[in-house]
Design a protein around this motif. Structure first.
Motif, mmCIF file in Angstrom:
data_model
loop_
_atom_site.group_PDB
_atom_site.id
_atom_site.type_symbol
_atom_site.label_atom_id
_atom_site.label_comp_id
_atom_site.label_asym_id
_atom_site.label_seq_id
_atom_site.Cartn_x
_atom_site.Cartn_y
_atom_site.Cartn_z
ATOM 1 N N LEU A 225 0.840 -1.203 0.000
ATOM 2 C CA LEU A 225 0.000 0.000 0.000
ATOM 3 C C LEU A 225 0.874 1.252 0.000
ATOM 4 O O LEU A 225 0.621 2.203 -0.743
ATOM 5 C CB LEU A 225 -0.934 -0.002 1.214
ATOM 6 C CG LEU A 225 -2.194 -0.856 1.126
ATOM 7 C CD1 LEU A 225 -2.938 -0.833 2.455
ATOM 8 C CD2 LEU A 225 -3.105 -0.378 0.003
ATOM 9 N N GLY A 226 1.903 1.243 0.854
ATOM 10 C CA GLY A 226 2.816 2.380 0.894
ATOM 11 C C GLY A 226 3.565 2.542 -0.417
ATOM 12 O O GLY A 226 3.677 3.652 -0.947
ATOM 13 N N ALA A 227 4.071 1.425 -0.956
ATOM 14 C CA ALA A 227 4.817 1.486 -2.216
ATOM 15 C C ALA A 227 3.924 1.947 -3.360
ATOM 16 O O ALA A 227 4.353 2.711 -4.231
ATOM 17 C CB ALA A 227 5.414 0.114 -2.525
ATOM 18 N N GLY A 228 2.677 1.497 -3.377
ATOM 19 C CA GLY A 228 1.746 1.899 -4.430
ATOM 20 C C GLY A 228 1.434 3.380 -4.379
ATOM 21 O O GLY A 228 1.425 4.062 -5.417
ATOM 22 N N LEU B 127 -3.144 0.033 -9.489
ATOM 23 C CA LEU B 127 -3.486 -1.386 -9.581
ATOM 24 C C LEU B 127 -3.051 -2.143 -8.334
ATOM 25 O O LEU B 127 -3.797 -2.998 -7.817
ATOM 26 C CB LEU B 127 -2.830 -1.991 -10.819
ATOM 27 C CG LEU B 127 -3.076 -3.477 -11.087
ATOM 28 C CD1 LEU B 127 -4.555 -3.746 -11.335
ATOM 29 C CD2 LEU B 127 -2.245 -3.959 -12.280
ATOM 30 N N THR B 128 -1.857 -1.844 -7.836
ATOM 31 C CA THR B 128 -1.376 -2.492 -6.613
ATOM 32 C C THR B 128 -2.316 -2.217 -5.453
ATOM 33 O O THR B 128 -2.707 -3.132 -4.711
ATOM 34 C CB THR B 128 0.041 -1.998 -6.272
ATOM 35 O OG1 THR B 128 0.923 -2.299 -7.358
ATOM 36 C CG2 THR B 128 0.558 -2.657 -5.005
ATOM 37 N N ILE B 129 -2.689 -0.954 -5.285
ATOM 38 C CA ILE B 129 -3.622 -0.590 -4.210
ATOM 39 C C ILE B 129 -4.962 -1.285 -4.411
ATOM 40 O O ILE B 129 -5.574 -1.777 -3.458
ATOM 41 C CB ILE B 129 -3.797 0.942 -4.157
ATOM 42 C CG1 ILE B 129 -2.483 1.594 -3.714
ATOM 43 C CG2 ILE B 129 -4.936 1.332 -3.213
ATOM 44 C CD1 ILE B 129 -2.485 3.111 -3.813
ATOM 45 N N GLY B 130 -5.419 -1.351 -5.670
ATOM 46 C CA GLY B 130 -6.689 -2.010 -5.955
ATOM 47 C C GLY B 130 -6.679 -3.481 -5.600
ATOM 48 O O GLY B 130 -7.648 -4.005 -5.031
ATOM 49 N N LEU C 197 -0.398 -4.373 -22.930
ATOM 50 C CA LEU C 197 -0.562 -5.693 -22.326
ATOM 51 C C LEU C 197 -0.892 -5.604 -20.843
ATOM 52 O O LEU C 197 -1.845 -6.229 -20.375
ATOM 53 C CB LEU C 197 0.714 -6.514 -22.531
ATOM 54 C CG LEU C 197 0.731 -7.903 -21.875
ATOM 55 C CD1 LEU C 197 -0.378 -8.774 -22.432
ATOM 56 C CD2 LEU C 197 2.084 -8.558 -22.054
ATOM 57 N N VAL C 198 -0.109 -4.802 -20.094
ATOM 58 C CA VAL C 198 -0.362 -4.716 -18.652
ATOM 59 C C VAL C 198 -1.697 -4.035 -18.376
ATOM 60 O O VAL C 198 -2.367 -4.357 -17.388
ATOM 61 C CB VAL C 198 0.778 -3.981 -17.919
ATOM 62 C CG1 VAL C 198 2.079 -4.748 -18.030
ATOM 63 C CG2 VAL C 198 0.954 -2.566 -18.423
ATOM 64 N N SER D 272 1.943 -6.627 -9.878
ATOM 65 C CA SER D 272 1.971 -5.190 -10.179
ATOM 66 C C SER D 272 3.042 -4.480 -9.370
ATOM 67 O O SER D 272 3.737 -3.585 -9.874
ATOM 68 C CB SER D 272 0.593 -4.561 -9.908
ATOM 69 O OG SER D 272 0.196 -4.766 -8.558
ATOM 70 N N ALA D 273 3.224 -4.889 -8.109
ATOM 71 C CA ALA D 273 4.234 -4.234 -7.276
ATOM 72 C C ALA D 273 5.640 -4.557 -7.754
ATOM 73 O O ALA D 273 6.503 -3.671 -7.820
ATOM 74 C CB ALA D 273 4.060 -4.658 -5.823
ATOM 75 N N TYR D 274 5.893 -5.814 -8.089
ATOM 76 C CA TYR D 274 7.222 -6.180 -8.588
ATOM 77 C C TYR D 274 7.524 -5.443 -9.898
ATOM 78 O O TYR D 274 8.651 -4.993 -10.122
ATOM 79 C CB TYR D 274 7.317 -7.690 -8.810
ATOM 80 C CG TYR D 274 7.944 -8.435 -7.661
ATOM 81 C CD1 TYR D 274 9.323 -8.563 -7.564
ATOM 82 C CD2 TYR D 274 7.156 -8.996 -6.666
ATOM 83 C CE1 TYR D 274 9.904 -9.247 -6.503
ATOM 84 C CE2 TYR D 274 7.727 -9.678 -5.605
ATOM 85 C CZ TYR D 274 9.104 -9.805 -5.524
ATOM 86 O OH TYR D 274 9.675 -10.470 -4.470
#
Length: 248
Positions: free
Chosen positions: A51-54, A95-98, A149-150, A190-192
Motif C-alpha cells: 500500500l505504501g509502495a503503491g 493497480l497495486t492498491i486495488g 498488455l499490462v 503489479s508491485a514487482y
C-alpha cells in the motif's frame, strides 16, 4: 524547501523502504499454512508495505509527468519515458492498491459480498480501470505493446472481480479464498513490475525498455496462480466425489 529532484529522490527512498517490506513479506503467506497466524501476519506486512509502495509510486509518477525538472536526461525518448515512468507507473501504483484493497475486502466481507458493491470499493476498482485504459491508449499511441498488455491484464482482472461481486446467486462458501489468493498474487505482480522499473533505470538504463525484463513478474505470478489453482482443484476433487484422500 525541497527541489523537484530532491523530492523525487526522497520519494524513491521511501518507495524502496516500503517496497522491500512488501516484496520480502509477499512470500511469507505463500510459504506458510493458509489461515494460520503466521500466514496472516506475513500477509498484513506484505499488504501494508505494498500500500505504501503503491501510493509512493503514484506520487513519483505524477512528479515525473508534471515536475519542473527533466529526470534521467540519458533517456532521449521522452514520450516513452512519460509512458513507462509516468502513466504506466501511475496505473501500476493504482493497480497495486486495488489488488490489496480487494484481497483484504473479500476476506472481511466473506459472509456478505454485497458490501463490495458499495461506493467505497467500487471507486477503487473504477480508478484502476480508468488509469489502466489511459495506460493502454497511451501505449498504443507511442507504439509500446507492453503498456497495452499490462493495461489489458489489469482491466480484465477488475472485470473478473466484478463478476464475483455482482453475480446474482451466492457462490460456494469457500469461493472467496480463491478471490483473495488471486488478488494478492496480482498485488505482487503489479508491485514487482513497478518496483523493478525504479531499479532498472538506475542499474541497467540500457535495458530499461526491454519488454522481456518487464514481463518477468507477470510470468512468475501467473505461473503461481496456475500452480496453486490446479493444486487446489486436485485437493478438492476427492471431497467433491465423496472419497477421502488416502493418508500419506
Amino acid at each position: 524547501m525541497l527541489t523537484g529532484m530532491a523530492l523525487f529522490e526522497a520519494l524513491v527512498a521511501l518507495h524502496v523502504a516500503t517496497g522491500v517490506v512488501g516484496l520480502t513479506a509477499f512470500w511469507g503467506p505463500i510459504a506458510t499454512k493458509k489461515g494460520a497466524a503466521r500466514h496472516r501476519k506475513w500477509g498484513h506486512a506484505a499488504c501494508y508495505g505494498f500500500l505504501g509502495a503503491g501510493a509512493l509510486a503514484i506520487a513519483m509518477a505524477l512528479l515525473s509527468l508534471y515536475g519542473p525538472e527533466h529526470r534521467h536526461p540519458e533517456i532521449t525518448d521522452r514520450a516513452l519515458y512519460a509512458g513507462l515512468f509516468g502513466w504506466m507507473m501511475l496505473y501500476l501504483g493504482t493497480l497495486t492498491i486495488g489488488f490489496v484493497d480487494y484481497g483484504l475486502a473479500v476476506v472481511k466481507h466473506s459472509r456478505n459480498r454485497r458490501m463490495l458493491r458499495s461506493l467505497r470499493y467500487q471507486a477503487v476498482i473504477a480508478a484502476v480501470v480508468i488509469t489502466g485504459a489511459w495506460c493502454g491508449i497511451y501505449g498504443w499511441q507511442v507504439g509500446h505493446p507492453l503498456m497495452v498488455l499490462v493495461a489489458v491484464i489489469g482491466i480484465v482482472s477488475m472485470l473478473i472481480q466484478q463478476l464475483y461481486i455482482w453475480r446474482r446467486t451466492d457462490p460456494p462458501r469457500q469461493t472467496y479464498i480463491g478471490e483473495h489468493f488471486r488478488a494478492l498474487i496480482g498485488m505482487g505482480i503489479s508491485a514487482y513490475t513497478a518496483f523493478l522499473s525504479v531499479g532498472l533505470i538506475r542499474l541497467v538504463p540500457e535495458h530499461v525498455f526491454n519488454p522481456a525484463i518487464w514481463a518477468g513478474p507477470s510470468v512468475v505470478g501467473v505461473s503461481l496462480i496456475l500452480y496453486f489453482t490446479l493444486k487446489g482443484k486436485r485437493a478438492a476433487a476427492p471431497r467433491a466425489s465423496g472419497v477421502r484422500p488416502h493418508p500419506q
